[in-house]
Design a protein around this motif. Structure first.
Motif, mmCIF file in Angstrom:
data_model
loop_
_atom_site.group_PDB
_atom_site.id
_atom_site.type_symbol
_atom_site.label_atom_id
_atom_site.label_comp_id
_atom_site.label_asym_id
_atom_site.label_seq_id
_atom_site.Cartn_x
_atom_site.Cartn_y
_atom_site.Cartn_z
ATOM 1 N N LYS A 292 -0.545 14.291 -7.584
ATOM 2 C CA LYS A 292 -0.736 12.965 -6.988
ATOM 3 C C LYS A 292 -0.833 11.910 -8.094
ATOM 4 C CE LYS A 292 -3.586 10.559 -3.603
ATOM 5 N NZ LYS A 292 -4.749 10.645 -2.709
ATOM 6 N N PHE A 293 -1.573 12.227 -9.142
ATOM 7 C CA PHE A 293 -1.698 11.324 -10.289
ATOM 8 C C PHE A 293 -0.340 11.115 -10.953
ATOM 9 C CE2 PHE A 293 -1.963 11.228 -14.957
ATOM 10 C CZ PHE A 293 -2.453 9.934 -15.121
ATOM 11 N N ALA A 294 0.378 12.196 -11.217
ATOM 12 C CA ALA A 294 1.673 12.109 -11.900
ATOM 13 C C ALA A 294 2.655 11.266 -11.085
ATOM 14 C CB ALA A 294 2.238 13.503 -12.150
ATOM 15 N N LYS A 295 2.682 11.490 -9.784
ATOM 16 C CA LYS A 295 3.595 10.735 -8.928
ATOM 17 C C LYS A 295 3.251 9.251 -8.941
ATOM 18 C CE LYS A 295 5.685 10.701 -4.347
ATOM 19 N NZ LYS A 295 5.748 11.358 -3.045
ATOM 20 N N SER A 296 1.977 8.942 -8.830
ATOM 21 C CA SER A 296 1.531 7.550 -8.854
ATOM 22 C C SER A 296 1.865 6.885 -10.185
ATOM 23 C CB SER A 296 0.020 7.494 -8.600
ATOM 24 O OG SER A 296 -0.459 6.191 -8.744
ATOM 25 N N LEU A 297 1.593 7.578 -11.269
ATOM 26 C CA LEU A 297 1.870 7.048 -12.602
ATOM 27 C C LEU A 297 3.361 6.763 -12.776
ATOM 28 C CD1 LEU A 297 1.006 6.386 -15.531
ATOM 29 C CD2 LEU A 297 1.311 8.818 -16.039
ATOM 30 N N PHE A 298 4.192 7.720 -12.402
ATOM 31 C CA PHE A 298 5.619 7.535 -12.604
ATOM 32 C C PHE A 298 6.234 6.539 -11.634
ATOM 33 C CE2 PHE A 298 5.416 10.495 -15.917
ATOM 34 C CZ PHE A 298 6.521 10.214 -16.701
ATOM 35 N N LYS A 299 5.656 6.375 -10.474
ATOM 36 C CA LYS A 299 6.126 5.318 -9.572
ATOM 37 C C LYS A 299 5.921 3.963 -10.248
ATOM 38 C CE LYS A 299 7.402 7.344 -5.659
ATOM 39 N NZ LYS A 299 8.633 7.074 -4.921
ATOM 40 N N VAL B 94 9.703 14.975 -12.788
ATOM 41 C CA VAL B 94 8.362 14.712 -13.314
ATOM 42 C C VAL B 94 7.329 15.607 -12.626
ATOM 43 C CG1 VAL B 94 6.512 12.981 -13.343
ATOM 44 C CG2 VAL B 94 8.801 12.378 -14.131
ATOM 45 N N LEU B 95 7.455 15.761 -11.332
ATOM 46 C CA LEU B 95 6.500 16.601 -10.603
ATOM 47 C C LEU B 95 6.619 18.065 -11.019
ATOM 48 C CD1 LEU B 95 6.514 15.016 -7.036
ATOM 49 C CD2 LEU B 95 4.816 14.745 -8.852
ATOM 50 N N ALA B 96 7.826 18.523 -11.249
ATOM 51 C CA ALA B 96 8.009 19.904 -11.713
ATOM 52 C C ALA B 96 7.369 20.090 -13.087
ATOM 53 C CB ALA B 96 9.491 20.257 -11.762
ATOM 54 N N ALA B 97 7.584 19.139 -13.974
ATOM 55 C CA ALA B 97 6.983 19.223 -15.313
ATOM 56 C C ALA B 97 5.462 19.119 -15.225
ATOM 57 C CB ALA B 97 7.541 18.118 -16.209
ATOM 58 N N SER B 98 4.978 18.271 -14.331
ATOM 59 C CA SER B 98 3.529 18.104 -14.156
ATOM 60 C C SER B 98 2.891 19.376 -13.622
ATOM 61 C CB SER B 98 3.244 16.941 -13.203
ATOM 62 O OG SER B 98 3.727 15.739 -13.754
#
Length: 90
Positions: A72-79, A60-64
């Motif tokens: 930071k947003f992507a990681k929080s959202l996917f968590k 997800v972070l690579a795609a983000s």
């Protein structure tokens, strides 16, 4: 209605359409997670699998990063999404 107000209305309608798609995709993901939970149970696997979750977050972070979405947003959202997925697997 002037141009700016018309443009704003159109943009908000587009966001509404995107929001509906996001909700539908989350529902689909949760349905798949529930099926995965049943498979894990049959295989005697635990619901929480740290290495798998790390791989998902990394993907997800690579795609983000590629899409220029705040990491930071992507990681929080996917968590949160992963936690909800784990919850339906129980």
């Amino acid at each position: 209605m002037d141009k700016a107000a018309t443009a704003l209305k159109k943009l908000r309608r587009e966001i509404g359409n995107i929001d509906a798609k996001i909700v539908a995709l989350i529902a689909k993901r949760l349905a798949l997670a529930k099926r995965i939970g049943k498979a894990k149970k049959q295989l005697g696997l635990p619901v929480y699998q740290a290495q798998r979750e790390k791989k998902v977050v990394a993907r997800v972070l690579a795609a983000s990063k590629k899409a220029k979405v705040d990491l930071k947003f992507a990681k929080s959202l996917f968590k949160q999404i992963i936690a909800a997925s784990r919850s339906v697997q129980k």
